[in-house]
Design a protein around this motif. Sequence first.
Motif, PDB file in Angstrom:
ATOM      1  N   ALA A  38      -3.000  13.230  16.596  1.00  8.30           N
ATOM      2  CA  ALA A  38      -2.258  14.249  16.693  1.00  8.30           C
ATOM      3  C   ALA A  38      -1.590  13.185  17.484  1.00  8.30           C
ATOM      4  N   HIS A  39      -1.840  12.108  18.190  1.00 12.05           N
ATOM      5  CA  HIS A  39      -0.686  11.923  18.966  1.00 12.05           C
ATOM      6  C   HIS A  39       0.513  10.947  18.324  1.00 12.05           C
ATOM      7  N   TYR A  40       0.002  10.251  17.461  1.00 12.77           N
ATOM      8  CA  TYR A  40       0.587   9.669  15.881  1.00 12.77           C
ATOM      9  C   TYR A  40       1.777  10.604  15.555  1.00 12.77           C
ATOM     10  N   ARG A  41       2.103  11.544  15.051  1.00  6.93           N
ATOM     11  CA  ARG A  41       2.364  12.782  14.986  1.00  6.93           C
ATOM     12  C   ARG A  41       3.243  13.519  16.051  1.00  6.93           C
ATOM     13  N   ASN A  42       2.568  13.910  17.038  1.00  6.59           N
ATOM     14  CA  ASN A  42       3.510  14.228  17.906  1.00  6.59           C
ATOM     15  C   ASN A  42       4.042  13.834  19.069  1.00  6.59           C
ATOM     16  N   GLU A  43       3.881  12.431  18.825  1.00  6.46           N
ATOM     17  CA  GLU A  43       5.087  11.540  20.281  1.00  6.46           C
ATOM     18  C   GLU A  43       5.629  11.722  20.664  1.00  6.46           C
ATOM     19  N   HIS A  44       5.930  12.595  20.235  1.00  9.21           N
ATOM     20  CA  HIS A  44       7.052  12.970  21.533  1.00  9.21           C
ATOM     21  C   HIS A  44       6.590  14.000  22.822  1.00  9.21           C
TER      22      HIS A  44
END
Length: 170
Positions: A38-44
């Motif tokens: 989840a963090h990798y896909r939504n780093e922003h």
Amino acid sequence: MTMEELIEAYADYCYRVAFIYVKDHGAAEEIVQDVLLAHYRNEHAFEQRASLRTYLAKITVHKSQDYLRKKKGKWRFFFTKEKEVDIGDSTINPANLYGRKERNGEVVDAVLQLDEKYRAIILFHYFEEYTLAEISEILSIPLNTVKTRHQRAKQQLKQSLKEVYFDEEF
């Protein structure tokens, strides 16, 4: 940060946090995968108001709570004895080492007896070395609530450990 770097830097830590909540190795691994992906896909989404470690801990706590809600209808906070506690100053007299380990076990047992809302504060503050402000953010509760629970937890521990430590400051 690449996914490999993210896994290398934070997977073990997130796993420990998840396992403390869910007490299931497979579920903890699944939660960590969800968190890091989840963090990798939504780093922003990471606004850098806290460290990435704190941010990931908060996500892990929430995902662990979600898992337990789905599984049992409500979440429970669990504490493990896997991490040894070291109480007192850092200089260890070898003659007192056995007694010290025995006392550490009694500290862990006393922490296990705390209500789950107090255990969370003690775990994050003393075992994971978060500040009270960081704990407030991770658990999504007001800072003053964290401070109050911290004081109450210390008082309860002091009372239950009185026989072990006599008049030592805790």
